[in-house]
Design an enzyme around this catalytic site. Structure first.
Site, PDB file in Angstrom:
ATOM      1  N   LYS A  32      11.890  87.718  68.492  1.00 26.47           N
ATOM      2  CA  LYS A  32      12.181  87.753  69.923  1.00 26.47           C
ATOM      3  C   LYS A  32      11.369  88.864  70.572  1.00 26.47           C
ATOM      4  O   LYS A  32      11.431  90.015  70.153  1.00 26.47           O
ATOM      5  CB  LYS A  32      13.671  87.990  70.187  1.00 26.47           C
ATOM      6  CG  LYS A  32      14.023  88.024  71.687  1.00 26.47           C
ATOM      7  CD  LYS A  32      15.525  88.121  71.916  1.00 26.47           C
ATOM      8  CE  LYS A  32      16.053  89.521  71.756  1.00 26.47           C
ATOM      9  NZ  LYS A  32      15.632  90.428  72.867  1.00 26.47           N
ATOM     10  N   ASP A  59      12.015  86.424  75.661  1.00 26.28           N
ATOM     11  CA  ASP A  59      13.315  86.683  76.282  1.00 26.28           C
ATOM     12  C   ASP A  59      13.142  87.509  77.559  1.00 26.28           C
ATOM     13  O   ASP A  59      13.348  88.723  77.563  1.00 26.28           O
ATOM     14  CB  ASP A  59      14.191  87.422  75.260  1.00 26.28           C
ATOM     15  CG  ASP A  59      15.568  87.776  75.798  1.00 26.28           C
ATOM     16  OD1 ASP A  59      16.045  87.085  76.709  1.00 26.28           O
ATOM     17  OD2 ASP A  59      16.151  88.759  75.293  1.00 26.28           O
ATOM     18  N   ASP A  64      15.351  84.257  89.895  1.00 25.52           N
ATOM     19  CA  ASP A  64      14.704  84.463  91.190  1.00 25.52           C
ATOM     20  C   ASP A  64      14.826  83.159  91.971  1.00 25.52           C
ATOM     21  O   ASP A  64      15.492  82.215  91.523  1.00 25.52           O
ATOM     22  CB  ASP A  64      13.238  84.875  90.979  1.00 25.52           C
ATOM     23  CG  ASP A  64      12.734  85.800  92.096  1.00 25.52           C
ATOM     24  OD1 ASP A  64      12.952  85.460  93.282  1.00 25.52           O
ATOM     25  OD2 ASP A  64      12.128  86.841  91.783  1.00 25.52           O
ATOM     26  N   THR A 122      26.131  89.595  76.171  1.00 31.64           N
ATOM     27  CA  THR A 122      27.131  90.003  75.180  1.00 31.64           C
ATOM     28  C   THR A 122      27.597  91.436  75.390  1.00 31.64           C
ATOM     29  O   THR A 122      28.523  91.889  74.727  1.00 31.64           O
ATOM     30  CB  THR A 122      26.593  89.851  73.745  1.00 31.64           C
ATOM     31  OG1 THR A 122      25.329  90.505  73.639  1.00 31.64           O
ATOM     32  CG2 THR A 122      26.436  88.370  73.388  1.00 31.64           C
ATOM     33  N   ARG A 214      18.842  95.718  65.872  1.00 28.89           N
ATOM     34  CA  ARG A 214      18.882  97.025  65.209  1.00 28.89           C
ATOM     35  C   ARG A 214      19.380  96.982  63.770  1.00 28.89           C
ATOM     36  O   ARG A 214      18.981  97.804  62.948  1.00 28.89           O
ATOM     37  CB  ARG A 214      19.734  97.990  66.039  1.00 28.89           C
ATOM     38  CG  ARG A 214      19.000  98.531  67.254  1.00 28.89           C
ATOM     39  CD  ARG A 214      19.920  99.145  68.267  1.00 28.89           C
ATOM     40  NE  ARG A 214      20.652  98.127  69.018  1.00 28.89           N
ATOM     41  CZ  ARG A 214      21.431  98.396  70.049  1.00 28.89           C
ATOM     42  NH1 ARG A 214      21.625  99.634  70.439  1.00 28.89           N
ATOM     43  NH2 ARG A 214      22.052  97.424  70.695  1.00 28.89           N
TER      44      ARG A 214
END
Length: 237
Positions: A32, A59, A64, A122, A214
C-alpha cells in the site's frame, strides 16, 4: 480469488524503504502506497515498485467535487496500480465520476484498477462519529449504508473494519470486496487504531484483503513477522 495481505509502506525515507524491501528479495508483495509516501516521491515510487514486481494499492482517499475526482482518477489509472480508493462520504455522483475517470484512463488492453471506498476510518469510533462528525446513527448502520451506496455507484468494494465485514456482506453480497486495515497481532500495540482484529479473526470474519503496517514495518524481523501473519491469515481461510 486471491486474498492479499497488503503491507502498508508507511516508511519515512526512500533509503529505509528500500532496506525494508531488500529483506523480501525475490518475493512479489502486495503493498500500500499512502498519501505520505506518494506526496513525497510521486510517480517514481509507483514505477519502482511495479518494476520490482509488486502489486499496489494506491491509498489516496479522494474526496472532492465529482469533476475533480473524475479527472484525478483518469490520471491515476495511467499509473497501472491495482487498487485505488475514495471516501464514500463524497456521495454517489462523486463515486460514479471516480469510476468513469478510471475507465477513461485505463490503457487499452489493461485491467481497470479496483475501486473501493472508505466507509469510516478505523481510527473512528461511534462516540467520535456522533459527537464530532454529527452523524447521529449507530456506527454499523452508517458503515452498511455507505457500503450499499458504494455498490450502487458501481464500486468494487469498501475499506472497513474487519468487524464490519459480515454486515457489509449481508448488505452487498459476498463478492463485494472488503479491504480491512487495523490488523494487529495479539502482542502488538494498538497505536491510533480503535477497531482492530488479528489476521486470523479477519479471515474468519470474511475479509477479502487485510492491510498491515507497523506490525511488519517496525518489526525487528519483518520477514518472519510477515510470514507469521500471512500464515495466520491464510491458514484459517
Amino acid at each position: 480469488m486471491q486474498r492479499p495481505l497488503i503491507i502498508a509502506l508507511d516508511i519515512e525515507s526512500q533509503k529505509k524503504r528500500q532496506a525494508f524491501l531488500d529483506v523480501f528479495s525475490g518475493q512479489s508483495l502486495y503493498v500500500k502506497v499512502g498519501m505520505e509516501l506518494f506526496y513525497r516521491e510521486g510517480r517514481p515510487v509507483i514505477e519502482e515498485l511495479k518494476e520490482a514486481g509488486h502489486q499496489i494499492f494506491l491509498d489516496l482517499k479522494l474526496h472532492d467535487i465529482p469533476n475533480t475526482v473524475k479527472r484525478s482518477m483518469t490520471a491515476l489509472a495511467q499509473l497501472g496500480v491495482d487498487i485505488v480508493n475514495v471516501h464514500a462520504a463524497g456521495g454517489q455522483k462523486m463515486m460514479e465520476a471516480a469510476r468513469e475517470g478510471l475507465e477513461v484512463g485505463t490503457k487499452l488492453g489493461e485491467i481497470r484498477p479496483k475501486l473501493i471506498a472508505v466507509t469510516q476510518l478505523t481510527s473512528t469510533d461511534e462516540a467520535m462519529m456522533q459527537n464530532q462528525l454529527l452523524i447521529n446513527r449507530a456506527l454499523p448502520e452508517v458503515v452498511a449504508s455507505y457500503a450499499r451506496l458504494s455498490k450502487l455507484s458501481g464500486l468494487d468494494g469498501v475499506v472497513c473494519s474487519a468487524q464490519e465485514v459480515p454486515l457489509i456482506h449481508d448488505a452487498c453480497g459476498e463478492e463485494f470486496l472488503t479491504v480491512t486495515p487495523g490488523i494487529r497481532r495479539e502482542s502488538d500495540s494498538l497505536g491510533d487504531q480503535k477497531r482492530v482484529v488479528t489476521p486470523a479473526q479477519a479471515s474468519e470474519l470474511g475479509s477479502w484483503g487485510i492491510v498491515v503496517g507497523r506490525s511488519i514495518t517496525s518489526s525487528a524481523t519483518p520477514l518472519e513477522t510477515y510470514l507469521e501473519m500471512k500464515t495466520d491469515w491464510e491458514g484459517t481461510a
